[in-house]
Design an enzyme around this catalytic site. Structure first.
Site, PDB file in Angstrom:
ATOM      1  N   GLU A 132      -3.153  -7.354   0.147  1.00  0.00           N
ATOM      2  CA  GLU A 132      -2.455  -6.078  -0.063  1.00  0.00           C
ATOM      3  C   GLU A 132      -1.240  -6.074   0.861  1.00  0.00           C
ATOM      4  O   GLU A 132      -1.375  -6.094   2.077  1.00  0.00           O
ATOM      5  CB  GLU A 132      -3.402  -4.928   0.258  1.00  0.00           C
ATOM      6  CG  GLU A 132      -2.891  -3.567  -0.130  1.00  0.00           C
ATOM      7  CD  GLU A 132      -3.883  -2.456   0.179  1.00  0.00           C
ATOM      8  OE1 GLU A 132      -3.869  -1.445  -0.527  1.00  0.00           O
ATOM      9  OE2 GLU A 132      -4.692  -2.612   1.139  1.00  0.00           O
ATOM     10  N   HIS A 187      -2.471  -7.221   4.433  1.00  0.00           N
ATOM     11  CA  HIS A 187      -3.888  -6.878   4.544  1.00  0.00           C
ATOM     12  C   HIS A 187      -4.744  -7.845   3.725  1.00  0.00           C
ATOM     13  O   HIS A 187      -4.836  -7.752   2.506  1.00  0.00           O
ATOM     14  CB  HIS A 187      -4.089  -5.428   4.064  1.00  0.00           C
ATOM     15  CG  HIS A 187      -5.499  -4.953   4.107  1.00  0.00           C
ATOM     16  ND1 HIS A 187      -5.987  -3.971   3.274  1.00  0.00           N
ATOM     17  CD2 HIS A 187      -6.545  -5.331   4.896  1.00  0.00           C
ATOM     18  CE1 HIS A 187      -7.256  -3.759   3.539  1.00  0.00           C
ATOM     19  NE2 HIS A 187      -7.626  -4.579   4.507  1.00  0.00           N
ATOM     20  N   SER A 209      -5.957  -2.228   8.002  1.00  0.00           N
ATOM     21  CA  SER A 209      -6.508  -1.782   6.727  1.00  0.00           C
ATOM     22  C   SER A 209      -6.176  -0.334   6.422  1.00  0.00           C
ATOM     23  O   SER A 209      -6.482   0.147   5.336  1.00  0.00           O
ATOM     24  CB  SER A 209      -8.037  -1.971   6.734  1.00  0.00           C
ATOM     25  OG  SER A 209      -8.616  -1.296   7.832  1.00  0.00           O
ATOM     26  N   ASN A 260      -8.301   0.944   0.633  1.00  0.00           N
ATOM     27  CA  ASN A 260      -9.226   1.811   1.370  1.00  0.00           C
ATOM     28  C   ASN A 260      -9.100   3.287   1.003  1.00  0.00           C
ATOM     29  O   ASN A 260     -10.028   4.059   1.226  1.00  0.00           O
ATOM     30  CB  ASN A 260      -9.043   1.606   2.867  1.00  0.00           C
ATOM     31  CG  ASN A 260      -9.724   0.325   3.315  1.00  0.00           C
ATOM     32  OD1 ASN A 260     -10.855   0.055   2.948  1.00  0.00           O
ATOM     33  ND2 ASN A 260      -9.020  -0.484   4.083  1.00  0.00           N
TER      34      ASN A 260
END
Length: 295
Positions: A151, A139, A118, A189
């Site tokens: 992702e 991800h 992540s 993130n």
């Protein structure tokens, strides 16, 4: 690609294996612990039972999906025929580098190596192999069977053909792929974690309570879950790890983890996985109770 290996049988790993198996891929789920593998298979079965109960999966399709799953406790045996490996081990750079070095030696030369990280640099992970052009980030979001986003992160050397193939593969899983480049935190993130960190700072500085912070974000910004509850769900230790990656990667004070988060993780309060974080979680109960430490 029809033969998939998934490294790590935890929450993300079993979810990824679930989705591939349900879409008729042959999946070898790999973990050092047979107990963890057995637990993962039981979890996948229960989650598929929920799908059957909701009418989104037939009993026959469930049985077919489960028959697509095998397990292994060694990387060498588990990936020898794989066309794609998806690593979903703990978010620890040293562990991931070790795993990718082993994968590079054990997997077929044409096998694509993907990581579910992540936040950790795809380029750095790829450098542990002799095939950086075949290494990519994939991800998934938690819970994997439910969340649509994947992702996809290009490393510095990732070939365009590899990116294109993973985009198309994601679509066959019923996911929506978004391609981004390899900088700390990627997109998901890099934006989410500073928001969570700011919510924790707001609590730490006494601006508002747990429930008030989450309610403002749910009702005022139409978030399905407040940032503190979401942090508990992700795992406070995971949030801290990602913030440290952002802080070290950018060298910017705005990414520095809140001292309250550091203390909670140090003390073992990691959210849902430990039974207590900003909220207290009772097994079998759907009630959300603010931890007594914040009342």
């Amino acid at each position: 690609m029809k033969k998939i290996a998934v490294i790590g049988a935890g929450t993300m790993g079993n979810g990824i294996a679930h989705v591939f198996a349900q879409n008729d891929f042959q999946v070898n789920l790999i973990d050092v612990s047979q107990e963890q593998l057995d637990k993962a298979l039981a979890t996948i079965g229960k989650n598929m039972d929920r799908q059957v109960a909701k009418g989104s999966l037939t009993e026959a399709a469930k049985q077919k999906a489960l028959s697509n799953l095998t397990t292994n406790t060694t990387i060498a045996d588990g990936v020898k025929d794989a066309e794609l490996v998806v690593e979903a081990a703990t978010e620890n750079i040293d562990l991931k580098l070790k795993i990718f070095h082993q994968l590079d030696e054990a997997a077929p030369a044409s096998c694509i190596l993907a990581t579910n990280t992540s936040s950790i640099s795809i380029t750095k992970i790829a450098a542990a192999t002799k095939r950086p052009e075949l290494v990519i980030g994939m991800h998934f979001m938690n819970p994997v069977p439910v969340m649509k986003l994947v992702e996809i992160i290009n490393g510095y050397a990732t070939k365009r053909e590899v990116t294109d193939s993973i985009v198309e593969l994601s679509k066959t899983l019923g996911k929506v792929p978004c391609v981004v480049n390899d900088y700390p935190g990627f997109i998901a993130n890099r934006i989410l974690m500073p928001m969570i960190n700011e919510a924790i700072y707001s609590l730490y500085e006494g601006v508002a309570g747990v429930q008030e912070i989450d309610t403002v974000m749910k009702l005022g910004m139409a978030h399905p879950m407040g940032p503190l509850q979401l942090a508990d769900f992700i795992g406070l230790d995971v949030c801290l790890s990602i913030l440290n990656v952002l802080y070290q990667g950018f060298g910017n004070q705005k990414y520095a983890p809140c001292p309250l988060l550091v203390n909670m993780v140090t003390a073992g309060f990691k959210g849902v996985k430990s039974g207590e974080g900003f909220y207290t979680y009772t097994p079998g109960s759907k009630d959300l109770i603010v931890s007594s430490r914040f009342k």
